[in-house]
Design an enzyme around this catalytic site. Sequence first.
Site, PDB file in Angstrom:
ATOM      1  N   PRO A  25       0.832  -1.207   0.000  1.00 19.78           N
ATOM      2  CA  PRO A  25       0.000   0.000   0.000  1.00 19.78           C
ATOM      3  C   PRO A  25       0.865   1.255   0.000  1.00 19.78           C
ATOM      4  CG  PRO A  25       0.063  -1.003   2.185  1.00 19.78           C
ATOM      5  CD  PRO A  25       0.751  -1.955   1.258  1.00 19.78           C
ATOM      6  N   THR A  27       0.410   5.442  -0.233  1.00 19.98           N
ATOM      7  CA  THR A  27      -0.357   6.689  -0.333  1.00 19.98           C
ATOM      8  C   THR A  27       0.218   7.558  -1.438  1.00 19.98           C
ATOM      9  OG1 THR A  27      -0.995   6.684   1.968  1.00 19.98           O
ATOM     10  CG2 THR A  27      -0.845   8.837   0.928  1.00 19.98           C
ATOM     11  N   GLN A 101      -6.720  -0.832   1.279  1.00 21.45           N
ATOM     12  CA  GLN A 101      -6.210  -0.664   2.646  1.00 21.45           C
ATOM     13  C   GLN A 101      -7.081   0.384   3.329  1.00 21.45           C
ATOM     14  OE1 GLN A 101      -2.589   1.456   3.920  1.00 21.45           O
ATOM     15  NE2 GLN A 101      -1.989  -0.426   4.969  1.00 21.45           N
ATOM     16  N   HIS A 166      -5.471  -0.985   8.133  1.00 22.85           N
ATOM     17  CA  HIS A 166      -4.158  -0.380   8.422  1.00 22.85           C
ATOM     18  C   HIS A 166      -4.010  -0.237   9.936  1.00 22.85           C
ATOM     19  CE1 HIS A 166      -0.509   1.701   8.172  1.00 22.85           C
ATOM     20  NE2 HIS A 166      -0.776   2.601   7.254  1.00 22.85           N
ATOM     21  N   GLY A 167      -3.304  -1.204  10.512  1.00 23.19           N
ATOM     22  CA  GLY A 167      -3.074  -1.154  11.953  1.00 23.19           C
ATOM     23  C   GLY A 167      -1.618  -0.869  12.286  1.00 23.19           C
ATOM     24  N   ALA A 168      -0.902  -0.262  11.335  1.00 23.58           N
ATOM     25  CA  ALA A 168       0.555  -0.110  11.488  1.00 23.58           C
ATOM     26  C   ALA A 168       0.982   1.364  11.539  1.00 23.58           C
ATOM     27  CB  ALA A 168       1.238  -0.805  10.310  1.00 23.58           C
ATOM     28  N   HIS A 169       2.294   1.542  11.677  1.00 24.62           N
ATOM     29  CA  HIS A 169       3.018   2.808  11.384  1.00 24.62           C
ATOM     30  C   HIS A 169       2.605   4.020  12.222  1.00 24.62           C
ATOM     31  CE1 HIS A 169       3.718   1.025   7.058  1.00 24.62           C
ATOM     32  NE2 HIS A 169       4.187   0.266   8.038  1.00 24.62           N
ATOM     33  N   TYR A 171      -0.539   5.035  13.072  1.00 24.38           N
ATOM     34  CA  TYR A 171      -1.832   5.655  12.783  1.00 24.38           C
ATOM     35  C   TYR A 171      -2.879   5.176  13.812  1.00 24.38           C
ATOM     36  CZ  TYR A 171       0.486   7.251   8.575  1.00 24.38           C
ATOM     37  OH  TYR A 171       1.361   7.859   7.711  1.00 24.38           O
TER      38      TYR A 171
HETATM   39  C1  LIG Z   1       5.186   6.824  -1.182  1.00 25.40           C
HETATM   40  C2  LIG Z   1       4.879   5.802  -0.124  1.00 25.40           C
HETATM   41  C3  LIG Z   1       3.622   5.798   0.470  1.00 25.40           C
HETATM   42  C4  LIG Z   1       3.301   4.839   1.448  1.00 25.40           C
HETATM   43  N1  LIG Z   1       2.031   4.799   1.960  1.00 25.40           N
HETATM   44  C5  LIG Z   1       1.658   3.777   2.768  1.00 25.40           C
HETATM   45  C6  LIG Z   1       0.296   3.567   3.129  1.00 25.40           C
HETATM   46  O1  LIG Z   1      -0.623   4.278   2.699  1.00 25.40           O
HETATM   47  N2  LIG Z   1       0.009   2.542   3.953  1.00 25.40           N
HETATM   48  C7  LIG Z   1       0.974   1.708   4.442  1.00 25.40           C
HETATM   49  O2  LIG Z   1       0.664   0.779   5.203  1.00 25.40           O
HETATM   50  N3  LIG Z   1       2.273   1.857   4.090  1.00 25.40           N
HETATM   51  C8  LIG Z   1       2.629   2.846   3.245  1.00 25.40           C
HETATM   52  N4  LIG Z   1       3.933   2.938   2.815  1.00 25.40           N
HETATM   53  C9  LIG Z   1       4.902   1.890   3.203  1.00 25.40           C
HETATM   54  C10 LIG Z   1       4.932   0.787   2.130  1.00 25.40           C
HETATM   55  O3  LIG Z   1       3.721   0.057   2.080  1.00 25.40           O
HETATM   56  C11 LIG Z   1       6.063  -0.209   2.361  1.00 25.40           C
HETATM   57  O4  LIG Z   1       5.860  -0.856   3.601  1.00 25.40           O
HETATM   58  C12 LIG Z   1       7.420   0.467   2.374  1.00 25.40           C
HETATM   59  O5  LIG Z   1       7.563   1.337   1.262  1.00 25.40           O
HETATM   60  C13 LIG Z   1       8.548  -0.584   2.335  1.00 25.40           C
HETATM   61  O6  LIG Z   1       8.491  -1.299   1.119  1.00 25.40           O
HETATM   62  P1  LIG Z   1       9.553  -0.977  -0.062  1.00 25.40           P
HETATM   63  O7  LIG Z   1      10.883  -0.942   0.599  1.00 25.40           O
HETATM   64  O8  LIG Z   1       9.361  -2.130  -1.013  1.00 25.40           O
HETATM   65  O9  LIG Z   1       9.199   0.366  -0.657  1.00 25.40           O
HETATM   66  C14 LIG Z   1       4.282   3.907   1.858  1.00 25.40           C
HETATM   67  C15 LIG Z   1       5.546   3.934   1.269  1.00 25.40           C
HETATM   68  C16 LIG Z   1       5.853   4.848   0.277  1.00 25.40           C
HETATM   69  C17 LIG Z   1       7.206   4.816  -0.371  1.00 25.40           C
END
Ligand SMILES: Cc1cc2nc3c(=O)[nH]c(=O)nc-3n(C[C@H](O)[C@H](O)[C@H](O)COP(=O)(O)O)c2cc1C
Length: 363
Positions: A25, A27, A101, A166-169, A171
């Site tokens: 996912p 954003t 998500q 989305h239960g992570a990060h 939020y």
């Molecule tokens: C531009 C961008 C937007 C993201 N938005 C979300 C999001 O909306 N929800 C989420 O759970 N993680 C979000 N993430 C995290 C990604 O889902 C992912 O966990 C993270 O980029 C690590 O994966 P990668 O190394 O393959 O990019 C975002 C990451 C990026 C780069």
Amino acid sequence: MPNSALFKPFEFKSIKSKNRIAMAPMTRTMAPNGIPGEANAAYYERRAKGGVGLIITEGTVIDRPGSKMAPDVPNFFGAAMDGWKNVVEKVHAAGGQIVPQIWHVGNVGMAKGWEPSKIDSPSGYIMPDKQNTEPMTEEDIADTIAKFAESAKAAKDVGFDGIELHGAHGYLIDQFFWKELNKRTDKWGGATIKERNAFAEAVIKACRAAVGDDFAIIIRISQWKQQDYEARLATTPDEMTEWLGGLVDAGADILHCSQRRFWTPEFEGSDLNFAGWAKKLLGVPTISVGSVGLDGEFLGAFRGQGSEVAPIDGLIKRIENDEFDMIAVGRALLSDPEWVAKIKENRAEELQAFDRRDLAVLK
Ligand SMILES: Cc1cc2nc3c(=O)[nH]c(=O)nc-3n(C[C@H](O)[C@H](O)[C@H](O)COP(=O)(O)O)c2cc1C
């Protein structure tokens, strides 16, 4: 074929993915006033045509005033649902599966000029030492849970293949998990992770009641928070079992275990990563993620850093060992819609690096 483990189907309840690769996912903040249009549909369609098995959409928000931190984050209710139906149809026609998500940001920094009438937060804290608003009332909590369930039902109604919560990060759902932001003394708070699971469990139960038993519910969780990269909700396997076991008992089917680098071990004494431990402890399917195919981790993207192409041998070994069921790929797919096809066909020399300028466009 050296990559064959990645190209075995994965099926669970309503999800029938032709391979083990999920789009993570991401954003994009490019749905004007919250309504996904043709450009958003074409963006997901390109990834489905490029071979992604399961697309997890960008975070898309429930019907609460403060559920998003910027106006062009897509809604997942009301007028936006026609736009999402179009996305689903295009992805299905291209042979992909897709889940939204479903998100509520809770108490985080809002975009300049975006001032929601109400911020939802367990205890009113935006950081562990900074209170900037009132805690949610019982009524706020009940309405928020109901709105998650309404969005889950809306996903099923327009043809999605499941949902991810989305239960992570750091939020809203994670703000309830984390003791630094959840200082409540009622049934939504408490000293243990088991107690602070209450909100997430109520959300999962309400979503389950809304979609029925056969519709897959994924929940994304992380130890790290945007407010503190070193934070940990579970410092031992036992604690992890309490945390994630509660979510599974409430009705979550699949655990999407977010970490920044998929090869980082979760606990000392084992190579298993977060998704590996979750699968071993709970016995449910898990999804891993983190820097697949790239040499730098994703938070660098928000500091203006690109990443170069990196080999995926270590990933293939873990999938072969059945440590987890699927792998989510973020930035590599944001920059290269054909990343999966290139991996499948061993066209490594054609893989594109992650270019930070791609964050500004829906290519
Ligand atoms: C531009 C961008 C937007 C993201 N938005 C979300 C999001 O909306 N929800 C989420 O759970 N993680 C979000 N993430 C995290 C990604 O889902 C992912 O966990 C993270 O980029 C690590 O994966 P990668 O190394 O393959 O990019 C975002 C990451 C990026 C780069």
